[in-house]
Write a protein that holds these residues in place. Structure first.
Motif, mmCIF file in Angstrom:
data_model
loop_
_atom_site.group_PDB
_atom_site.id
_atom_site.type_symbol
_atom_site.label_atom_id
_atom_site.label_comp_id
_atom_site.label_asym_id
_atom_site.label_seq_id
_atom_site.Cartn_x
_atom_site.Cartn_y
_atom_site.Cartn_z
ATOM 1 N N LYS A 65 0.865 -1.180 0.000
ATOM 2 C CA LYS A 65 0.000 0.000 0.000
ATOM 3 C C LYS A 65 0.896 1.223 0.000
ATOM 4 N N ALA A 66 0.395 2.302 -0.580
ATOM 5 C CA ALA A 66 1.165 3.550 -0.596
ATOM 6 C C ALA A 66 0.192 4.711 -0.729
ATOM 7 N N GLY A 67 0.660 5.899 -0.376
ATOM 8 C CA GLY A 67 -0.200 7.067 -0.480
ATOM 9 C C GLY A 67 0.573 8.350 -0.233
ATOM 10 N N ALA A 68 -0.023 9.443 -0.632
ATOM 11 C CA ALA A 68 0.562 10.762 -0.415
ATOM 12 C C ALA A 68 -0.559 11.778 -0.293
ATOM 13 N N ASN A 69 -0.329 12.800 0.518
ATOM 14 C CA ASN A 69 -1.320 13.857 0.694
ATOM 15 C C ASN A 69 -0.606 15.186 0.869
ATOM 16 N N VAL A 70 -1.085 16.209 0.154
ATOM 17 C CA VAL A 70 -0.470 17.540 0.189
ATOM 18 C C VAL A 70 -1.525 18.567 0.590
ATOM 19 N N ASN A 71 -1.215 19.382 1.587
ATOM 20 C CA ASN A 71 -2.056 20.507 1.988
ATOM 21 C C ASN A 71 -1.268 21.797 1.790
ATOM 22 N N TYR A 72 -1.919 22.799 1.220
ATOM 23 C CA TYR A 72 -1.264 24.102 1.053
ATOM 24 C C TYR A 72 -2.285 25.198 1.318
ATOM 25 N N ALA A 73 -1.823 26.284 1.958
ATOM 26 C CA ALA A 73 -2.698 27.427 2.233
ATOM 27 C C ALA A 73 -1.964 28.733 1.948
ATOM 28 N N PHE A 74 -2.636 29.611 1.227
ATOM 29 C CA PHE A 74 -2.194 31.001 1.071
ATOM 30 C C PHE A 74 -3.130 31.855 1.908
ATOM 31 N N THR A 75 -2.573 32.615 2.852
ATOM 32 C CA THR A 75 -3.386 33.350 3.817
ATOM 33 C C THR A 75 -2.958 34.807 3.867
ATOM 34 N N LYS A 76 -3.882 35.693 3.575
ATOM 35 C CA LYS A 76 -3.651 37.135 3.677
ATOM 36 C C LYS A 76 -4.627 37.686 4.713
ATOM 37 N N SER A 77 -4.082 38.241 5.809
ATOM 38 C CA SER A 77 -4.919 38.749 6.894
ATOM 39 C C SER A 77 -4.356 40.080 7.359
ATOM 40 N N SER A 78 -5.188 41.115 7.349
ATOM 41 C CA SER A 78 -4.683 42.445 7.663
ATOM 42 C C SER A 78 -5.785 43.326 8.232
ATOM 43 N N GLN A 79 -5.329 44.348 8.973
ATOM 44 C CA GLN A 79 -6.265 45.365 9.453
ATOM 45 C C GLN A 79 -6.525 46.341 8.313
ATOM 46 N N GLU A 80 -7.789 46.697 8.110
ATOM 47 C CA GLU A 80 -8.142 47.501 6.936
ATOM 48 C C GLU A 80 -8.624 48.901 7.270
ATOM 49 N N ASN A 82 1.800 21.121 4.307
ATOM 50 C CA ASN A 82 2.491 19.903 4.701
ATOM 51 C C ASN A 82 2.325 18.847 3.621
ATOM 52 N N VAL A 83 3.230 17.864 3.658
ATOM 53 C CA VAL A 83 3.209 16.737 2.730
ATOM 54 C C VAL A 83 3.395 15.463 3.549
#
Length: 619
Positions: A485-500, A524-525
C-alpha cells in the motif's frame, strides 16, 4: 472498486451531538482513525500542524500551543467536546498542548465561521472532539512512549460493552494518561539563541458510560486534566509556574427525537514566579443545560428536511484576584434552529439560525446559508461544488472585560461575515489507484476585533475591521496492491490577513499589513509506503516568514521540518502489539514558532502499545 473483498459491518445506531450534519457548504476535514493512531502518544498540536494547513503557535515541547484558522487569532477557534465548548472563558482559547490525542475518539476540523451552529468563538473555525460508544466485548490497551530529552508518555485504556437484562446495553471507556516533558536538552542554545529550560507534567482521566435501550440512551462523560508547566525550573528567582486543571463533566439523555444535556466545568488556573510565595489562583465554574428536538419530513418532490431546534443556558461564576471584583457572575442563553434539506440526490442545503443573549451584551443575530451540489457522481468520478455565507460573533473574554486597569467592560462583541466557495473531487483510476483533490477560497470580514493595544499601555480595545482571505488546496493519492500500500497527501494554504481601517493615530502604518504570526504560505506533505504490517511514513511541514510585530520591524524566518516514522504490528491469538519508531526534525533545522523561543533539534521517540481484545455477540 477500491475494495478487494467483502467486509461485514454490524448495524450501529449513532447517538449524540453531530454538528457536521448541518455544516453543508463549509469545509470539514475528518481525521481518519489511522492518522489518529499514529499520533496516539502525542498532543493534538502535532496532529494538526502535520495534517492540516492550520497555523500553530508553539512556545516549545509541552509549553503553550495555540492554533489560528485562516488568518484569525487563537481566540477565534471554538473547541467543541461532545457538543460543549471547552475554551477557557477567562482566556477565550484552549492550550492545545493540554489536549492529548488519547483524550478523544473522533476529530473533525471545520474551517470558516460556524457560529450559527456551535456558538461563540467559531469565527475562524472549530475543532470538533467526540466520544464514540465502544462495541461489545472487552479491549485493554497499555502503551508507553520514550523520547529524547528524558521525555515520556504513558497511557492505559479499557473499552467494554455487554448486554444487560431487559434489553439494556451497557458500554464504556476508561482511559488514563501521564506525560513527562523534562526537556533535558544536551545544548543550552541553538544558532546563538538560548534554549528556554522548561518541564511539563501532564495527567488526565477520561470516562465515558453508555446505557442504551431501544430509542433511549443515557450517557455520562468525564474528562479530568491536570497540566503543570514550569519555565526555568532550576532558577529559583526567575522560574515561572503555570498550572491548569479542568474538570469537564456531562450527562446526556436521548429519547426518540428529544435530547437533554446538563454539564458542569471547573477550570482552575494557578500562576506563580520566583519562590512561589505569591500564588495567583483563579477558579471559573460553568453550569449549563441544553434541550433540543429533532424533526424530519419527507415532502414529495421537495425531498427530505431535517431540523434541530433548541436552546441552552449557561451560568458562569469566576473568582480571580486580578479582576475588578472578587467574584464575577454572568448568564448566557442561546436559541438555535438548524436545518438540513436534501432537496435532490445532488443538492443539499443548510439554513442555520442562532441568537445569543449575554448579561450586559447584545450579540448579533447569527444566520448562515450553505449548499452543496454534486456535479458528477459515479463509481469512477465524483465532483462537488460547495459554498457558504454566514455571520459569526465572539463574546469578549472575562479577562478582556474585567482585568484590573487593562480590561475594558465596554468592549463590543466581535461581529464577522464569512464567505467561501470550494470544489471537491475524487477519481478512481482502477482497483488500485484513487485520487482526491479540493480547493477552497474564502473571505472573512471581522468587525470590532479585540486587541491588547500597546499604544495604550496594552489596554483592550476594539479594532474597526480585520479582513482575512485566502486559498486552501489539498491533493491526495492512494494505491492498494495485494501486499503493498502507498499514499501521499499535500495541503497548502495562502493566507492574507490584515487590518483595513485605522482605529487610532498610531495605527496608520500597519493598515494593510499582514497580521503578526500569520504566514502567507503554509502546508504539509505526508507520504507512506506499507508492506504487509510494516509501514514507513515521511512527514514534511513548511511555514513561510512571519512578522512578529504589527509594523513589520521584526520577523521570524520560515522553516521546513521533516519527520520519519517506522511502524509495525504483531498479533498473537487475540493479543496485538504496535511498535513505532520516530525521528523528529531529521535535518536538525533551526526554527522558532514564536520569536525568542527556539525549538529543539533532531530527536527520537519509540513507542509500544499492547492490546488485548475479546469479543461477544455484536451490540
Amino acid at each position: 472498486m477500491a475494495q478487494k473483498d467483502s467486509i461485514h459491518l454490524d448495524l450501529v445506531t449513532v447517538y449524540g451531538y453531530a454538528p457536521e450534519r448541518f455544516m453543508s457548504g463549509l469545509k470539514v476535514q475528518k481525521i481518519d482513525s489511522a492518522t489518529m493512531e499514529q499520533f496516539r502518544f502525542r498532543n493534538i498540536t502535532d496532529l494538526l500542524s502535520l495534517n492540516t494547513p492550520i497555523i500553530v503557535k508553539n512556545y516549545g515541547p509541552g509549553q503553550l500551543a495555540t492554533v489560528a484558522f485562516r488568518g484569525t487569532s487563537a481566540n477565534h477557534t471554538a473547541v467543541i467536546w461532545n457538543g460543549l465548548n471547552v475554551n477557557l472563558p477567562t482566556l477565550g482559547q484552549t492550550d492545545f498542548s493540554t489536549i492529548p490525542v488519547a483524550g478523544f475518539d473522533q476529530l473533525s476540523v471545520q474551517y470558516g465561521s460556524s457560529a450559527s451552529i456551535v456558538g461563540t468563538d467559531a469565527v475562524g473555525g472549530s475543532i470538533l472532539l467526540g466520544s464514540s460508544m465502544p462495541q461489545a466485548g472487552l479491549q485493554v490497551m497499555v502503551g508507553r512512549q520514550q523520547e529524547s530529552f528524558r521525555n515520556s508518555q504513558t497511557q492505559a485504556t479499557v473499552k467494554y460493552g455487554t448486554s444487560l437484562s431487559n434489553k439494556w446495553i451497557f458500554a464504556g471507556k476508561t482511559a488514563a494518561y501521564d506525560g513527562r516533558m523534562n526537556n533535558h536538552y544536551p545544548y543550552i542554545e541553538r544558532n546563538n539563541k538560548k534554549m528556554i529550560p522548561s518541564e511539563t507534567f501532564q495527567k488526565g482521566l477520561v470516562q465515558d458510560l453508555y446505557f442504551t435501550k431501544n430509542k433511549h440512551q443515557l450517557s455520562a462523560h468525564f474528562w479530568l486534566t491536570d497540566n503543570q508547566l514550569t519555565n526555568n525550573p532550576e532558577n529559583f528567582t526567575g522560574r515561572e509556574f503555570t498550572g491548569i486543571k479542568s474538570y469537564r463533566t456531562m450527562l446526556r439523555y436521548q429519547v426518540e427525537n428529544w435530547t437533554v444535556r446538563t454539564s458542569w466545568i471547573r477550570d482552575i488556573i494557578d500562576y506563580a514566579t520566583g519562590d512561589y510565595s505569591t500564588l495567583d489562583h483563579g477558579v471559573t465554574d460553568r453550569i449549563g443545560t441544553r434541550i433540543e428536538r429533532a424533526f424530519e419530513w419527507k415532502i414529495g418532490n421537495l425531498g427530505n428536511i431535517q431540523m434541530q431546534a433548541g436552546g441552552e443556558f449557561t451560568h458562569y461564576k469566576t473568582q480571580i484576584i486580578n479582576y475588578n471584583k472578587p467574584q464575577i457572575t454572568e448568564n448566557r442563553e442561546d436559541l438555535f434552529l438548524l436545518t438540513r434539506w436534501q432537496a435532490t440526490s445532488k443538492l443539499l442545503v443548510s439554513v442555520n439560525l442562532r441568537q445569543a443573549f449575554v448579561t450586559g451584551y447584545n450579540p448579533p443575530f447569527t444566520p448562515s446559508l450553505g449548499a452543496e451540489y454534486r456535479l458528477i457522481q459515479n463509481n469512477i468520478n465524483a465532483l462537488k461544488i460547495r459554498g457558504s455565507v454566514g455571520r459569526s460573533y465572539r463574546v469578549p473574554t472575562l479577562n478582556e472585560r474585567y482585568w484590573k486597569s487593562l480590561g475594558n467592560p465596554n468592549l463590543r462583541p466581535e461581529d464577522g461575515f464569512n464567505k467561501e466557495i470550494g470544489l471537491e473531487g475524487r477519481h478512481v483510476v482502477n482497483a488500485i489507484h484513487a485520487f482526491t483533490a479540493s480547493i477552497t477560497t474564502y473571505h472573512n470580514r471581522i468587525n470590532n476585533w479585540t486587541y491588547w493595544n500597546p499604544a495604550n499601555n496594552f489596554r483592550v480595545e476594539n479594532l474597526q475591521l480585520v479582513v482575512a482571505r485566502g486559498i486552501e488546496t489539498q491533493i491526495g493519492w492512494k494505491g492498494n496492491w495485494t501486499a503493498w500500500k502507498a499514499g501521499a497527501n499535500v495541503n497548502y494554504a495562502f493566507t492574507k490577513s490584515s487590518q483595513e481601517k485605522v482605529y487610532d493615530a498610531y495605527a496608520s502604518d500597519i493598515v494593510g499589513k499582514q497580521l503578526p504570526h500569520i504566514p502567507l504560505h503554509s502546508g504539509n506533505v505526508n507520504m507512506f509506503v506499507q508492506y504487509k504490517q510494516i509501514r514507513l511514513t515521511n512527514q514534511l511541514q513548511f511555514v513561510s516568514k512571519r512578522y512578529t510585530l504589527a509594523d513589520h520591524t521584526q520577523s521570524s524566518q520560515g522553516y521546513i521540518l521533516e519527520n520519519f516514522l517506522v511502524e509495525t504490528t504483531f498479533n498473537w491469538h487475540g493479543t496485538a502489539a504496535s511498535l513505532q519508531g520516530r525521528i523528529n526534525n531529521i535535518t536538525n533545522s533551526f526554527y522558532q514558532s514564536i520569536n525568542g523561543n527556539p525549538m529543539p533539534g533532531r530527536s527520537f521517540a519509540i513507542s509500544l502499545l499492547l492490546s488485548l481484545k475479546t469479543t461477544n455477540h455484536p451490540i
